[in-house]
Scaffold this motif. Structure first.
Motif, mmCIF file in Angstrom:
data_model
loop_
_atom_site.group_PDB
_atom_site.id
_atom_site.type_symbol
_atom_site.label_atom_id
_atom_site.label_comp_id
_atom_site.label_asym_id
_atom_site.label_seq_id
_atom_site.Cartn_x
_atom_site.Cartn_y
_atom_site.Cartn_z
ATOM 1 N N LEU A 269 21.431 -17.333 -2.817
ATOM 2 C CA LEU A 269 23.147 -16.236 -3.126
ATOM 3 C C LEU A 269 23.311 -17.417 -4.851
ATOM 4 C CD1 LEU A 269 23.962 -17.812 0.161
ATOM 5 C CD2 LEU A 269 24.304 -15.488 -0.635
ATOM 6 N N GLU B 199 23.073 -14.317 -7.464
ATOM 7 C CA GLU B 199 23.627 -13.503 -7.074
ATOM 8 C C GLU B 199 25.175 -14.353 -8.045
ATOM 9 O OE1 GLU B 199 23.574 -10.677 -6.529
ATOM 10 O OE2 GLU B 199 21.965 -10.488 -4.612
ATOM 11 N N GLY B 200 25.667 -15.967 -7.220
ATOM 12 C CA GLY B 200 26.954 -16.028 -8.085
ATOM 13 C C GLY B 200 26.977 -15.969 -9.528
ATOM 14 N N VAL C 21 24.813 -9.480 -1.279
ATOM 15 C CA VAL C 21 25.618 -10.623 -0.972
ATOM 16 C C VAL C 21 25.577 -10.274 0.867
ATOM 17 C CG1 VAL C 21 26.985 -12.506 -1.089
ATOM 18 C CG2 VAL C 21 26.387 -11.628 -2.989
#
Length: 305
Positions: A11, A14-15, A38
């Motif tokens: 995550l 991805e952020g 996500v």
């Protein structure tokens, strides 16, 4: 102890990728693909149900004792990034006496000897020094600490240090020692893993006595940290480069299964086995400098007494 969870890492990647898109580097379709990934990650029970791993803070000596036998094979991808920049800087300097500080297995010592330098190597790892002695028979190699180098004042014309100072909690004592052993007019040419890739998980493992997960102590030093420490030691900056890698591409085989079904694998492969699951996000998140390369000079007439 450090707590690492595979879903937290994925995550986070991805952020970072989404922040690149937020700043305008990627389009709406890229953002929508990240959001879909996500959702897939959050639907994967192998990730959401993972207990995570407690990871010890290992020491440098342990880590490099374990790494010594395989340090050069396969070749560390960072070598191909720092060496061209360092070699350009070194080749512009006169040949003389050189210190390879934290010499490891002697890759820079070997290059310096080939350029005609008289080489002294210093490292805290006996296992690394043994390999350096075999690699560079004409070099002189000494066991020692970068904060208290086993060299006299004004004894070398060049200090080289490659991919090592991120393991030092403070740069000031190390650069003060580099300035002490340099002759006036001498240079310190330094490379280090960029703080941005450390932030993304590029940290050597140092397993515990029973094979427990552990990481070599690693600290995030910014370019500004290097410059401030060098100036405090009486050094002047002559060059600074931040070469990029290839955005993580060299680490990314095609993902074997969709993120919604992927297994995080064993901790021993993290983070590399994890980033293989998200190739597009990783290319964005890892689009940062891989190393920092700096050239500092001790001015003529400088006195450190």
């Amino acid at each position: 102890m450090i707590y690492q969870h595979p879903l937290a890492y994925l995550l986070g990647i991805e952020g970072l990728a989404l922040l690149h898109a937020w700043s305008g580097e990627y389009d709406e379709e890229f953002t929508q693909r990240r959001l879909a990934e996500v959702r897939d990650l959050l639907a994967n029970p192998a990730l959401t149900g993972h207990e995570g791993v407690l990871v010890g803070r290992g020491d440098t000596l342990t880590g490099y004792r374990q790494w010594a036998a395989t340090y050069d094979e396969p070749r560390n991808s960072l070598f191909d990034i720092d060496e061209p920049a360092m070699h350009r800087l070194i080749e512009a300097l006169p040949v003389g006496d050189a210190l390879d500080a934290a010499c490891g297995t002697g890759r820079h010592a070997e290059y310096l000897a080939g350029q005609g330098f008289t080489v002294i190597g210093v490292d805290s790892s006996p296992e690394m020094l043994e390999r350096a002695r075999n690699r560079v028979p004409l070099g002189e190699f000494r066991l020692g600490d970068l904060r208290e180098l086993p060299l006299s004042d004004d004894s070398v014309d060049l200090v080289v240090s490659g991919l090592a100072l991120s393991h030092s909690p403070s740069l000031e004592p190390v650069l003060t020692e580099f300035a002490r052993v340099l002759r006036p007019g001498g240079h310190a040419v330094i490379s280090d893993a960029h703080c941005e890739i450390g932030f993304r998980g590029s940290i050597p493992h140092a397993l515990g006595p029973a094979g427990e997960p552990g990481l070599v102590a690693t600290y995030r030093h910014t370019v500004g940290d290097f410059v401030r420490a060098a100036l405090a030691a009486g050094l002047q900056i002559r060059a600074c480069e931040e070469p990029h890698g290839s955005g993580g591409d060299q680490l990314l085989p095609p993902p074997p299964v969709p993120p919604a079904e992927a297994s995080p694998g064993d901790w021993s492969g993290w983070p590399w086995s994890l980033i293989a699951l998200l190739p597009e996000a990783v290319r964005a998140a890892w689009a940062v400098p891989a190393v920092v390369v700096l050239d500092f000079e001790l001015p003529e007439g400088a006195s450190l007494a």
